[in-house]
Scaffold this active site. Sequence first.
Site, PDB file in Angstrom:
ATOM      1  N   HIS A   1      15.905  87.610 -46.900  1.00  0.00           N
ATOM      2  CA  HIS A   1      14.865  87.924 -45.934  1.00  0.00           C
ATOM      3  C   HIS A   1      13.959  86.720 -45.780  1.00  0.00           C
ATOM      4  O   HIS A   1      13.910  85.866 -46.662  1.00  0.00           O
ATOM      5  CB  HIS A   1      14.039  89.110 -46.397  1.00  0.00           C
ATOM      6  CG  HIS A   1      14.834  90.376 -46.489  1.00  0.00           C
ATOM      7  ND1 HIS A   1      15.742  90.742 -45.541  1.00  0.00           N
ATOM      8  CD2 HIS A   1      14.842  91.338 -47.425  1.00  0.00           C
ATOM      9  CE1 HIS A   1      16.278  91.896 -45.871  1.00  0.00           C
ATOM     10  NE2 HIS A   1      15.753  92.285 -47.024  1.00  0.00           N
ATOM     11  N   THR A   2      13.230  86.701 -44.677  1.00  0.00           N
ATOM     12  CA  THR A   2      12.268  85.629 -44.474  1.00  0.00           C
ATOM     13  C   THR A   2      11.285  85.593 -45.630  1.00  0.00           C
ATOM     14  O   THR A   2      10.654  86.589 -45.949  1.00  0.00           O
ATOM     15  CB  THR A   2      11.467  85.863 -43.183  1.00  0.00           C
ATOM     16  OG1 THR A   2      12.394  86.188 -42.154  1.00  0.00           O
ATOM     17  CG2 THR A   2      10.688  84.634 -42.809  1.00  0.00           C
ATOM     18  N   GLN A   3      11.174  84.456 -46.282  1.00  0.00           N
ATOM     19  CA  GLN A   3      10.195  84.299 -47.353  1.00  0.00           C
ATOM     20  C   GLN A   3       9.008  83.477 -46.884  1.00  0.00           C
ATOM     21  O   GLN A   3       7.965  83.469 -47.513  1.00  0.00           O
ATOM     22  CB  GLN A   3      10.840  83.635 -48.568  1.00  0.00           C
ATOM     23  CG  GLN A   3      11.937  84.481 -49.193  1.00  0.00           C
ATOM     24  CD  GLN A   3      11.396  85.760 -49.806  1.00  0.00           C
ATOM     25  OE1 GLN A   3      10.393  85.746 -50.496  1.00  0.00           O
ATOM     26  NE2 GLN A   3      12.050  86.874 -49.558  1.00  0.00           N
ATOM     27  N   SER A   4       9.194  82.748 -45.825  1.00  0.00           N
ATOM     28  CA  SER A   4       8.098  81.961 -45.265  1.00  0.00           C
ATOM     29  C   SER A   4       8.424  81.648 -43.810  1.00  0.00           C
ATOM     30  O   SER A   4       9.588  81.595 -43.438  1.00  0.00           O
ATOM     31  CB  SER A   4       7.962  80.660 -46.050  1.00  0.00           C
ATOM     32  OG  SER A   4       9.141  79.906 -45.914  1.00  0.00           O
TER      33      SER A   4
END
Lengths: 265, 273, 254
Positions: free
Chosen positions: B38-41
């Site tokens: 998943h998008t972490q940043s």
Amino acid sequence: MAALSSYSMPTEQPAFSFQNQPQSHASGGPTQHSFYPYTDNGGSTLGISGSSFTIIAGDTRMTSGYNILTRYAPKLFRIGGEGPEHAGAKIVLSVVGFAADGQALQERLDMVVKMYRYQHGKDMSVHACAQRLSHILYNKRFFPYYVQAILGGIDEEGVGALYSYDPVGSYEREQCRAAGAAASLIMPFLDNQVNLKNQYEPDAPQGLEKPQLQPQPLDRQTVEELVRDAFTSAVERHIEVGDGLQMMVITKDGIEELYSPLKQD
Amino acid sequence: MNHNPQAWGRPRDDVYGAYNSQYLPQHHGGPSAHPTTHTQSPIVTGTSVIAIKYSTGVVIAADNLASYGSLARFTDVKRLKPFNRKAVVGFGGDVSDMQYLDRLLSSLDVQENYSHNNDDPEDTKALMSAKNLHTYLAKVMYKRRSDFNPLWNSLLICGLDEKNKPFLATADLLGTTYSAPTLATGFGAHLAQPLLRKAVPDEEASQKLDKETAVEVVRECMKVLFYRDARSMNEYSIAVVDEKGVELKEKEKLENQSWAFADQIRGYGTQTV
Amino acid sequence: MFRNNYDNDSVTFSPQGRIFQVEYAQEAVKQGSVVVGIVSKTHAVLAALKRNAEELSSYQKKIIPIDTHFGIALAGLASDARVLSNFMKQQSLASRLTYDRPIFLSEITSRIGDRAQTNTQQYGKRPYGVGLLIAGVDAKGPHLFEFQPSGVTQEMIACGIGARSQMARTYLERNLDEFEGSSREELIKHALCALKDSLSQDKELTIDNTSLGVGGIDENFKMYEGQDIAGWLETAFESKAEGEEGGEGMEVDS
């Protein structure tokens, strides 16, 4: 890549009021951002029950770190009743902590109470609603609603009822409870003024046997004044509390809402 | 001849070596312990969005820059997206997530036009209002954060509500929502919000504000943001939503800049005197 | 002996192009007691005749408020209506939750229409044995929709379904032009008159066997039963009866 992912939305948290989430900027190693699904939106709530009423109050400030996001974000919600205006509702929920979870919790409980009325043709009692709220919180204990909830209403005997919760659904019925950022400032005040803790018979002789004053149910005006005093004092000492005071008075006739401004500094 | 039909038309292992399926997803023979990510940043980001309510409508603005870290990567990215004739959404944060949300809004718009076939274009009563849109987007954002797969944005949703009164509210990657007479995301929360609040301290003041003043205040804020926000640029979009509809300008330039203050700044970096 | 081979399930057409199970379901609607609905420019009204299975039993519920802005009246299998009404309640709450807006009546009607249609095209399923009138107000004003077991839905100005409802429809057709401009009170009277026309000789409307549901612009949908409708029952037929006879007199003359 390290430089790229070090970009963050400028929402620094004040260090003293709650735990900072780990942001590994220090010590030279590769910066890793991980998503933390909670935040603290500040604010404070309190509830006091009397012999024929319950008062729930909360400030209307919403914060993120040192920022005031808005000066009017109610933390008190009518539960049940007809339609989006909650006409005829007699239960109030207050939530403080992570505002998005609070909103979600409020909507779920409201849905439950509305479906109860549709299916049973009568209003849910506060007692039943209180237990249901506990179950909703407990069911999500591994990814909790990060809120401290207080539920108020009138019980089946017509007496003011007040229930307080921790984020994972542990609950009890109480005379009074403060929650949120300024709970530690307000609760000792309520202990002293509502439950008459550390107050003794003035004329009795000194010593260990000195009898405690026994708490009596308070009248509505006294309680309203206590609430106002509690909040005006909390505003002075806590930066996350202020802007406006919202109060809901629940009696057998319904819910009366009062609003008064607090300091905006 | 190789009698295995699966092998037909593929590079021969004895000539080219075994196929490296390392990067393929699991159902195509990729590694079995491939985790879902998943998008972490955020990667390509937009900076502040600011908005203000006035007597009969709302003004919203955001610059046209999409940054790649500190690199000013794309300089013609429109971050204000109109939705029907009653609402505009302003996007801060990750640009790819913005584009996903934009596609989501397009399909929502199609669905709306299909199901209620608003044959009378003058009839705005049955149109999805900015308030309806805000509730919907807030639900999308909260659902994604609860799945630990957030859309890395902060949104300002502005326009008119069902009663055609000005409406302004926000939703962010955590699903947090709130509304106020003036709102600003990102750096704008620090730099623009105080200026906006000076112009409009409360709801009452916003009901007295006229359109021209509102636009002027917003333009001034965009200028201050450009002076001080290193991830900003001097070309921006500005939209006004009122009963006449959405008036969107996407190529506005900052005017009358004065950098006279710049050489007065002391205390940063090597300049100590 | 004649035996119909094409009515064993709801997915088989007869050679004449009919689906008998669906037609039988529509017969079930005609077994139910009559319900009437009318809309004006400002209001939507439902009126229903309630039946009790026997003297000692309670009356079957005919009008169900779903959300604050609309309600339904049913004719046919009450248990099937309950399934549909639960579904409609869920859908309207979902609309409030995700969009913070009351669901459009056209929307909710087409959703139950779609549900009913799948029952006529999947083996092993049974059509709903109930007809509904959906009445209320949404952002586009007052509406009345009719729902049939076949999945057919249509918007109506006035409608009556259930046993002997032909008489009610005759009344409604005769007074069709008056409905649009009618006030709240006039609309209620029209609905009660239409209901009365479909009664058999030995019956009359009482506070026990009549239900009313009224919704309007800036007015929540509300159900009226028992003592609340006594006033309307007393006044509805006095003036109307005269007008009615007058109208018929004119027709005879011409």
